[in-house]
Design an enzyme around this catalytic site. Structure first.
Site, PDB file in Angstrom:
ATOM      1  N   LYS A  95       0.942  -0.906   0.007  1.00 22.60           N
ATOM      2  CA  LYS A  95       0.042   0.126   0.079  1.00 22.60           C
ATOM      3  C   LYS A  95       1.005   1.284  -0.030  1.00 22.60           C
ATOM      4  O   LYS A  95       1.898   1.389   0.832  1.00 22.60           O
ATOM      5  CB  LYS A  95      -0.977  -0.043   1.088  1.00 22.60           C
ATOM      6  CG  LYS A  95      -1.850   1.064   1.391  1.00 22.60           C
ATOM      7  CD  LYS A  95      -2.978   0.848   2.678  1.00 22.60           C
ATOM      8  CE  LYS A  95      -3.851   1.934   2.850  1.00 22.60           C
ATOM      9  NZ  LYS A  95      -4.664   1.603   3.903  1.00 22.60           N
ATOM     10  N   SER A 171      -9.555   1.931   3.267  1.00 22.45           N
ATOM     11  CA  SER A 171      -8.346   2.443   2.392  1.00 22.45           C
ATOM     12  C   SER A 171      -7.565   1.398   1.445  1.00 22.45           C
ATOM     13  O   SER A 171      -6.868   2.229   0.641  1.00 22.45           O
ATOM     14  CB  SER A 171      -7.580   3.499   3.336  1.00 22.45           C
ATOM     15  OG  SER A 171      -7.041   2.979   4.233  1.00 22.45           O
ATOM     16  N   SER A 195      -9.754  -0.685   7.618  1.00 24.43           N
ATOM     17  CA  SER A 195      -9.343  -0.303   6.271  1.00 24.43           C
ATOM     18  C   SER A 195      -8.504  -1.598   5.770  1.00 24.43           C
ATOM     19  O   SER A 195      -8.083  -1.545   4.452  1.00 24.43           O
ATOM     20  CB  SER A 195      -8.477   0.955   6.240  1.00 24.43           C
ATOM     21  OG  SER A 195      -7.985   1.403   7.223  1.00 24.43           O
TER      22      SER A 195
END
Lengths: 528, 477, 106
Positions: A95, A171, A195
């Site tokens: 990420k 996210s 998330s």
């Protein structure tokens, strides 16, 4: 089956048996990316075409050179008879909220669009040290603020491989999309209010939020410092355990990385659930929120979701677990407001450093003085979601409000924590080993559905955020497919540092449900 | 005509002399380094970094807190102080707000009239330093080398009553810091920084009037001058019927003037909150006692003890306890000597200190040991050597490291008290200098000193001067 | 206790946050802020006993699991130049920024 669709544990096994090479694995993943991903996210995307809307767009930066060098190194080690590492040849994505030396690290924000990190986050370094192949930095909500990945400054943003007209969740949208689409076997995500778990549920993969402090946060661009947890995303429980094994543990660079020994997560993975007590809580089968008058009203989670959880409970009971009904978790309903305040105070402060002075975006507009440089740089660099959180954070932490809002939220957090203490207390009434709940109250929603409008979406994180407040670990695993063809996730929660237990229970469920028909359904992008 | 008294409080920031910074492993001292060379991701506030507390920072702060008679808190916490400034890379400073390392405390300042002023501090806390900025042609140049250097902050109560007292407080504080070995405390290198809060009130009043804050004073003299000027200004204003406003003033060293500043942060709300990246700091009794084992006798306490135990006058005691190794040296010498401590004091103040100053060393660096100094005094007392030999022995023993008695034996420096030997040389000198003998007998009796000098020269300085003089006088009669 | 954030409070917040907004953005953000204030009001209504303490980390950090403090050993960062390479403007080793409004009055 393509190499890129194999589980990580298969890949390492075949690799060590010299049946495949790391280079071949990498080639397979790059080919998959080529086929399904479409163009990576960019700050100057132009128009989003119809073709764009059919592809996954997990990536911001593909680091194929790095991965190639890593693959060659792994293959060389094998040829030389050296140990290539516990994750040798396993492709993973990161990420883009983690600093990786020499790579663009953007936080999906314009303010860091050209920031090249001078150091590598500990969890990433640990994976690379064990021979994993880093395919690239994947997209996310800007600074992790969001639950759909739509707020990224890098467009096109990731789309749900099950149905590209729907969001992957957030996210860690890019992380789960890359794993669900077979682009990588593993991904390193972060979970601050759900998330990792929520997008994992939306995209039918496994997502684990470890105990707060189990995995070092060094190198993780901070959002809610007391809530953020780096964690693994994988297509199966064993892979998640393999990855946690490598990234967990104390770190001299992180004062909050606990000095708790790392258990052998794989050793007990297959030992089943006989005698374990697993609880179901009515507070997790509904979303509770206040109406205009401040009275609490409830909306039950859709029937399919409760059904998926109960089916899982039945399977576990058949394998010898004891299912305990009606476990009260009364303070679950307070998770969202407390989270709003705590996370925004921490976020506003964590975003102070983006001021255009020493890295990141500095305005090229002429400015009269330093203050104007700050304002313009930050205005140009931050999207609306970060701005919103900054303003909210400034408001609730102002001296005159701090006691009412921030301090109060910290005390509400204590109530939430006590819910878990009570049910996990080995000498208490419930003596649970784990709680079993739905992960989310909805499936992945379509793009542009104005999130924040529907109550279910505004309070969607209600089922995941309590674990962040309390610090306890939680895992979301696929639990079915809904009528709309989208995945349903179910969640297990356990006490501090009980990841081994959590993984073992999740694995049992996974094994018991192996034959279920919904597991045969593939994401849309892989059906072409 | 109203008599006024000044009411002064000092806010001090002390740079600890640890090896590394407070939250990362860069060096703490980079005074001589090129800009932005002593940095790492943590102290330059890169995205994703985290602070890790330096244990020795806590130890030195605890030592200082104990020396200031403050109460060390078993639990203390760190907080973020949020504001924007280019030398503050994270946009917040990690400090301690409501749960500091130590509470209360004081320093007893000896005043010239023999009394003591107890200067109280509210608390003592640790925090990180910001970097440096300098102005140049309408731009600011930023250097992060100093970001993250460990600081201790202490704020006094408004207990000081004159510019001189304020200067004295800083002198004593500096002495204490060096004594404990927790800071070099060099104001010119910003190891010790000070802001002063000044107000006045009619003498005898107990209320506090609005105060002004003075910043940018970079030496103890500057503190004294600036405060003195401000007191004068406030008295002038009040006499003229004006009110004192709570300004922030900046001291301009070159012009010796105070200028009013528009503060750089307007009414700053720092939005303090608990630092989530650090855990509560626990200083339990076991650790505290371990640290305090190295708490030495404090300078003012030792000063008092020297006065009482050794019967030394204030002046001597003050000088000898000015610096820790000097006072250790003095005491070791007294113990080895066993005689009058005042005698040791005299020799130290006159001769030893001179040697130290000339060679820019501390007493700990002297090759002349306390035992050797004691030996020299004993040799002198016993008549084995004379005073000038004793003085030269100081240098000889210091440069060679040999025991004085050994040097005396090797170089044959023992005082010659043999009457006949001296007599013989005296006769020689008188015989060689008939003109002077004439002048002496003619009435120039001061020449006796010259004759003594000549004899001493011929005898390599070893003659007993008193005996030589007696013999010469006898011979010249 | 604020019912809502008014425009002047909002503008002050924007200034404190070192941001600047277009009218459109300001409108949107102010509206969203006030929406989210509902969550704040929710927080205020939660019944809390006097003795409920604050929790800064959900997991209690006992001395056993708290990492030891760092030793005072110098370990220079190998490549400070990589950090400085990210700076928008440097000269002679210094980071350059515009001056701060800071006039001294006599």
């Amino acid at each position: 089956m393509e190499l890129c669709d194999l589980p990580a544990y298969e890949l390492t096994r075949l690799l060590r048996q010299r049946k495949i090479s790391a280079t071949e694995i990498l080639a397979s993943c790059l080919a998959r990316i080529e086929t399904v991903d479409g163009r990576p996210g960019s700050t100057e995307p132009g128009e989003i075409s119809d073709e764009d809307k059919q592809t996954v767009h997990a990536f911001i930066t593909v680091t194929d050179d790095r991965a190639r060098a890593q693959a060659m190194s792994v293959d060389q080690k094998l040829a030389d008879g050296e140990d290539p590492g516990r994750l040798a040849g396993v492709p993973f994505t990161v990420k883009d909220i983690f600093c990786v030396q020499g790579t663009r690290t953007t936080a999906a924000s314009r303010i860091l669009a050209n920031f090249v990190a001078p150091y590598t986050a500990t969890p990433v370094a640990r994976m690379e040290a064990e021979g994993a192949l880093m395919l690239g930095k994947v997209n996310l909500d800007e600074f992790t603020y969001g639950s759909s990945n739509e707020s990224s400054a890098f467009q096109p943003c990731p789309r749900n491989p099950w149905n590209p007209q729907c969001v992957p969740g957030g996210s860690s949208g890019g992380s789960v999309a890359s794993v669900a689409a077979g682009e990588a076997a593993l991904s390193l995500g972060t979970d601050t209010a759900g998330s990792i778990r929520q997008p994992a549920a939306f995209c039918g993969v496994v997502g684990l939020k470890p105990t707060y402090g189990r995995v070092s946060r060094y190198g993780l661009i901070a959002f809610g410092s007391s809530l953020d947890c780096p964690g693994p995303i994988a297509r199966n429980v064993t892979d998640a355990a393999m990855m946690l094994q490598v990234i967990a543990g104390p770190d001299a660079h992180d004062s909050t990385a606990a000095s708790v020994p790392v258990e052998d997560y794989l050793a007990q993975l297959e030992t089943g659930v006989r005698g374990l007590r697993i609880g179901l809580s009515p507070d997790y089968f509904k979303v509770t929120y206040p109406d205009e008058l401040g009275e609490y009203v409830q909306q039950a989670v859709p029937q399919e979701f409760e059904a998926a959880v109960r089916r899982a409970a039945d399977l576990l009971a058949q394998m010898g677990a004891e299912i305990i009904e009606d476990v009260p978790m009364p303070n679950t309903r307070y998770g969202i407001p407390a989270y709003f305040v705590i996370s925004r105070v921490e976020a506003a402060s964590n975003l102070h450093r983006y001021d255009g002075v020493k890295y990141g975006h500095r305005t090229v507009e002429p400015v009269r003085d330093l203050n104007e440089m700050y304002r313009k740089s930050r205005a140009e660099g931050f999207g609306l979601q970060p701005k919103l959180r900054i303003l909210m954070g400034m408001y609730v932490s102002a001296a005159q409000y701090s006691e009412q809002y921030y301090q109060r939220a910290l005390r509400v957090r204590t109530l939430i924590r006590r819910d878990f203490d009570r049910v996990f207390d080995p000498n208490g009434k419930y003596r649970l080993h784990a709680l079993l709940t739905p992960t989310t109250p909805t499936t992945a929603f379509p793009f542009g559905a104005v999130y924040g409008d529907s109550v279910l979406m505004q309070y969607a994180d209600q089922l995941t955020v309590p674990a962040n407040h309390a610090g306890v670990p939680g895992i979301s695993v696929p639990g079915g497919i809904a009528a709309d063809g989208l995945p349903i996730g179910i969640q297990f929660l356990a006490a501090d540092y009980q990841e081994a237990l959590l993984l073992r229970i999740a694995r049992s469920y996974e094994k018991a449900s192996e034959g279920e028909s919904w597991r045969q359904v593939k994401p849309m992008v892989l059906q072409r | 005509m109203t008599e006024y008294e000044a009411v002064i409080g000092l806010e001090t920031h002390i740079q600890l002399n640890t090896t590394t910074k407070i939250f990362c492993s860069c060096k703490a001292d980079s005074w001589f380094d090129p800009p932005n060379s002593n940095i790492c991701p943590v102290c330059s506030g890169l995205p994703g970094v985290l602070p890790v507390l330096n244990r020795v920072v806590v130890e030195k702060a605890v030592l200082l807190a104990a020396a200031m008679h403050a109460e060390i808190q078993p639990e203390s916490c760190f907080d973020r102080k949020n504001y924007f400034y280019p030398d503050l890379p994270k946009g917040y400073q990690i400090s301690q707000y409501d749960k500091p390392l130590a509470r209360g405390g004081y320093l007893d300042l000896p005043l010239p009239d023999g009394s003591r002023r107890r200067v109280r501090i509210h608390k003592l806390h640790i925090e990180e330093d910001a970097g440096k900025t300098k102005n140049e042609h309408g731009r600011r140049l930023i250097d992060f080398n100093r970001c993250g250097v460990p600081l201790v902050e202490m704020v006094t109560a408004p207990d000081l009553r004159s510019a001189d007292e304020a200067a004295q407080y800083l002198i004593r504080l500096r002495q204490l810091l060096r004594w404990l070995g927790v800071s070099e405390a060099d104001m010119e290198k910003a190891h010790l920084r000070c802001d002063a809060n000044v107000s006045i009130r009619p003498k005898g009043a107990s209320y506090l009037n609005p105060k002004t804050e003075i910043k940018n004073v970079n030496s103890i003299d500057a503190v004294r001058d600036a405060i003195a000027k401000e007191i004068e200004r406030q008295i002038r204003e009040v006499e003229a019927g004006h009110l004192i406003e709570t300004w922030t003033l900046e001291w301009e060293e070159d012009s010796g003037k105070l200028r009013k500043m528009r503060s750089k942060e307007t009414e700053a709300d720092y939005r303090y909150f608990r630092e989530p990246d650090l855990l509560t700091l626990y200083v339990d009794n076991a650790w505290k006692n371990e640290i305090l084992e190295s708490l030495p006798e404090l300078p003012l306490e030792r000063r008092q003890r020297f006065i009482e135990q050794y019967g030394l006058p204030d002046y001597d005691a003050d000088l000898l306890t000015g610096e820790r190794s000097l006072s250790d040296y003095f005491e070791a010498t007294v113990k080895a000597y066993g005689g009058d401590p005042k005698r040791v004091s005299n020799w130290m103040m006159n001769d030893v200190l001179r040697i130290l100053n000339e060679s820019n060393r501390t007493a700990a660096e002297l090759k002349l040991t306390p035992e050797h100094l004691a030996e020299i005094l004993k040799l002198l007392d016993g008549g084995t050597i004379n005073t000038s030999t004793a003085k030269s022995l100081l240098e000889k023993s210091d440069s060679s490291g040999k025991a004085p008695s050994v040097i005396v034996a090797e170089e044959g420096l023992a005082k010659v008290s043999d009457d006949s030997a001296i007599r013989r040389v005296c006769e020689e000198v008188l015989a060689e200098n008939p003109k002077e003998v004439q002048n002496y007998k003619g009435g120039k009796v001061t020449l006796i000193g010259w004759f003594v000098g000549q004899v001493m020269r011929k005898m390599g300085g070893k003659a007993d001067p008193a005996l030589t003089r007696r013999i010469l006088e006898e011979l010249l009669r | 206790m604020s019912e809502f954030i008014d425009r002047s409070t909002f503008d002050h917040l924007v200034q404190l946050a070192a941001l600047e907004l277009t009218d459109e953005q300001a409108e949107y953000l102010l509206r969203e802020l006030n929406n989210q204030l509902k969550a704040i009001r929710e927080l205020e209504a939660i019944p809390l006993d006097e003795d409920v303490p604050a929790t800064w980390h959900g997991v209690p950090y006992t001395p056993q699991i708290s990492p030891a403090l760092r030793g005072d050993d110098w370990q220079p960062f190998e490549r400070p130049q990589d950090i400085l390479a990210q700076a928008p403007q440097m000269e002679n080793g210094y980071l350059i920024v515009p001056d701060i409004p800071h006039t001294t009055l006599e």
